[in-house]
Write an enzyme that holds these catalytic residues in place. Structure first.
Site, PDB file in Angstrom:
ATOM      1  NE  ARG A   1      -1.099   2.302   3.133  1.00 55.34           N
ATOM      2  CZ  ARG A   1      -0.557   3.320   3.793  1.00 55.34           C
ATOM      3  NH1 ARG A   1      -0.368   4.494   3.203  1.00 55.34           N
ATOM      4  NH2 ARG A   1      -0.132   3.167   5.037  1.00 55.34           N
TER       5      ARG A   1
ATOM      6  CG  HIS B   1       3.279   3.789  10.134  1.00 58.95           C
ATOM      7  ND1 HIS B   1       2.615   2.971   9.241  1.00 58.95           N
ATOM      8  CD2 HIS B   1       3.900   4.733   9.374  1.00 58.95           C
ATOM      9  CE1 HIS B   1       2.821   3.405   8.005  1.00 58.95           C
ATOM     10  NE2 HIS B   1       3.597   4.473   8.067  1.00 58.95           N
TER      11      HIS B   1
ATOM     12  CG  HIS C   1       7.881   7.140   7.483  1.00 57.37           C
ATOM     13  ND1 HIS C   1       7.699   7.186   6.129  1.00 57.37           N
ATOM     14  CD2 HIS C   1       6.693   6.713   8.005  1.00 57.37           C
ATOM     15  CE1 HIS C   1       6.460   6.816   5.824  1.00 57.37           C
ATOM     16  NE2 HIS C   1       5.824   6.524   6.950  1.00 57.37           N
TER      17      HIS C   1
ATOM     18  CB  CYS D   1       2.421  10.506   3.253  1.00 61.49           C
ATOM     19  SG  CYS D   1       0.839  11.325   2.979  1.00 61.49           S
TER      20      CYS D   1
ATOM     21  CG  ASN E   1       6.807   3.037   5.795  1.00 60.22           C
ATOM     22  OD1 ASN E   1       6.591   3.587   4.728  1.00 60.22           O
ATOM     23  ND2 ASN E   1       5.888   2.948   6.732  1.00 60.22           N
TER      24      ASN E   1
END
Length: 310
Positions: free
Chosen positions: A12, A214, A216, A247, A256
């Site tokens: 994704r 999550h 990065h 993003c 990430n």
């Protein structure tokens, strides 16, 4: 900490971050390689506006064509109630859990979701109605830009905790179910280990929720922040094969933390992940050679240099 869960988001977040629109077949083949690694949760698409994120225009088709796989959960992302309804209506073996997505950065929230934080708070009763209407249980909060925003700068932990408290208060007045998990997203890579550990502790103690990370690696501290999370008791991490991602609405955002680097770190610590590094090499080789995406994985570059590619 003896074991962690890795939620793979590369299919994704990785594909959405590149300007090229890749065919669905490429995504499905990468998913097959990732399934072979032992990963049990794969975030495969997002139900967002195709005119804004054309890389995700095939969300329904991809979900419909996913290979059923025992013990594997395919998840999807959505940013608003329309996206949730699309996800619930999609065919295929996907798991659609209830998430309330918001951001600590007001600027990013406007860019990503076209609303202010006050408008988000006002929308919570409507979210609760939509969860009930679609028979979706509220699983958690997804909080973006928790440590900083490239437009607003550093974001302090007090601000994040205050935002979470306000959402919890509004949720209670709307008679919504309390969340089980808070996903802390360092969307633009402003986190550093001490602040990560402090925020995890404060949110866990203040809400009683599980806290996931999550992360990065924009400023090179991604893996240090993973280590801080593990030491703080975090057992759920979201990461991306090859470190691809970012993003499209976050200026200067990069990939990430790499899934294989988390797995390698955990192997050194004696922490179980259930993921095979040998099979990860095959997924990485496909990503690089057949799709043409070059990630940031230092572990994979080292393995290639040593001639160990599976």
């Amino acid at each position: 900490m003896t074991a962690i869960t890795i939620r793979e988001v590369g299919v994704r977040e990785g594909f959405q971050s590149f300007s090229t629109v890749y065919p669905t077949e490429k995504k499905l083949q990468l998913i097959e390689y990732l399934l072979a690694t032992g990963l049990k949760t794969l975030e495969v698409s997002s139900f967002v506006r195709p005119d804004k994120v054309p890389q995700m225009a095939d969300a329904e088709e991809l979900c419909r064509r996913l290979p059923p796989h025992e013990g594997v959960s395919y998840t999807v992302l959505y940013l608003n109630q329309h996206g949730l309804r699309r996800a619930r209506a999609a065919e295929g073996p996907i798991t659609v859990a209830g998430w309330l997505p918001f951001a600590a950065s007001e600027t990013f929230l406007r860019k990503n979701s076209n609303i202010t934080f006050a408008q988000f708070l006002d929308s919570i009763p409507s979210w609760c109605d939509t969860f009930e209407e679609t028979r979706t249980y509220l699983h958690g909060f997804m909080v973006s830009t928790c440590f900083g925003c490239n437009d607003e700068g550093r974001i302090e932990n007090d601000r994040v905790c205050s935002a979470v408290d306000r959402v919890l208060e509004r949720l209670a007045t709307a008679r919504g179910a309390p969340p089980r998990e808070i996903c802390v997203a360092d969307t633009m890579g402003w986190g550093e280990p001490r602040r990560v550990a402090d925020l995890v502790r404060r949110l866990a103690q203040g809400t009683g929720c599980d806290v996931s990370l999550h992360l990065h690696d924009t400023r090179g501290l991604g893996m240090a922040n993973v280590m801080a999370g593990i030491e703080s008791g975090v057992s759920i991490f979201e990461s991306s094969v090859g470190g691809i991602g970012g993003c499209p609405f976050a200026r200067g955002a990069t990939g990430n933390v790499a899934t294989e680097e988390i797995v390698y770190l955990c192997e050194q610590l004696g922490v179980e992940t259930g993921v095979s590094l040998t099979e990860m090499k095959h997924a990485l080789a496909y990503l690089e050679e057949d799709i043409g995406l070059l990630g940031t994985s230092r572990w994979y570059r080292c393995e290639k240099a040593l001639g160990r590619r599976g």
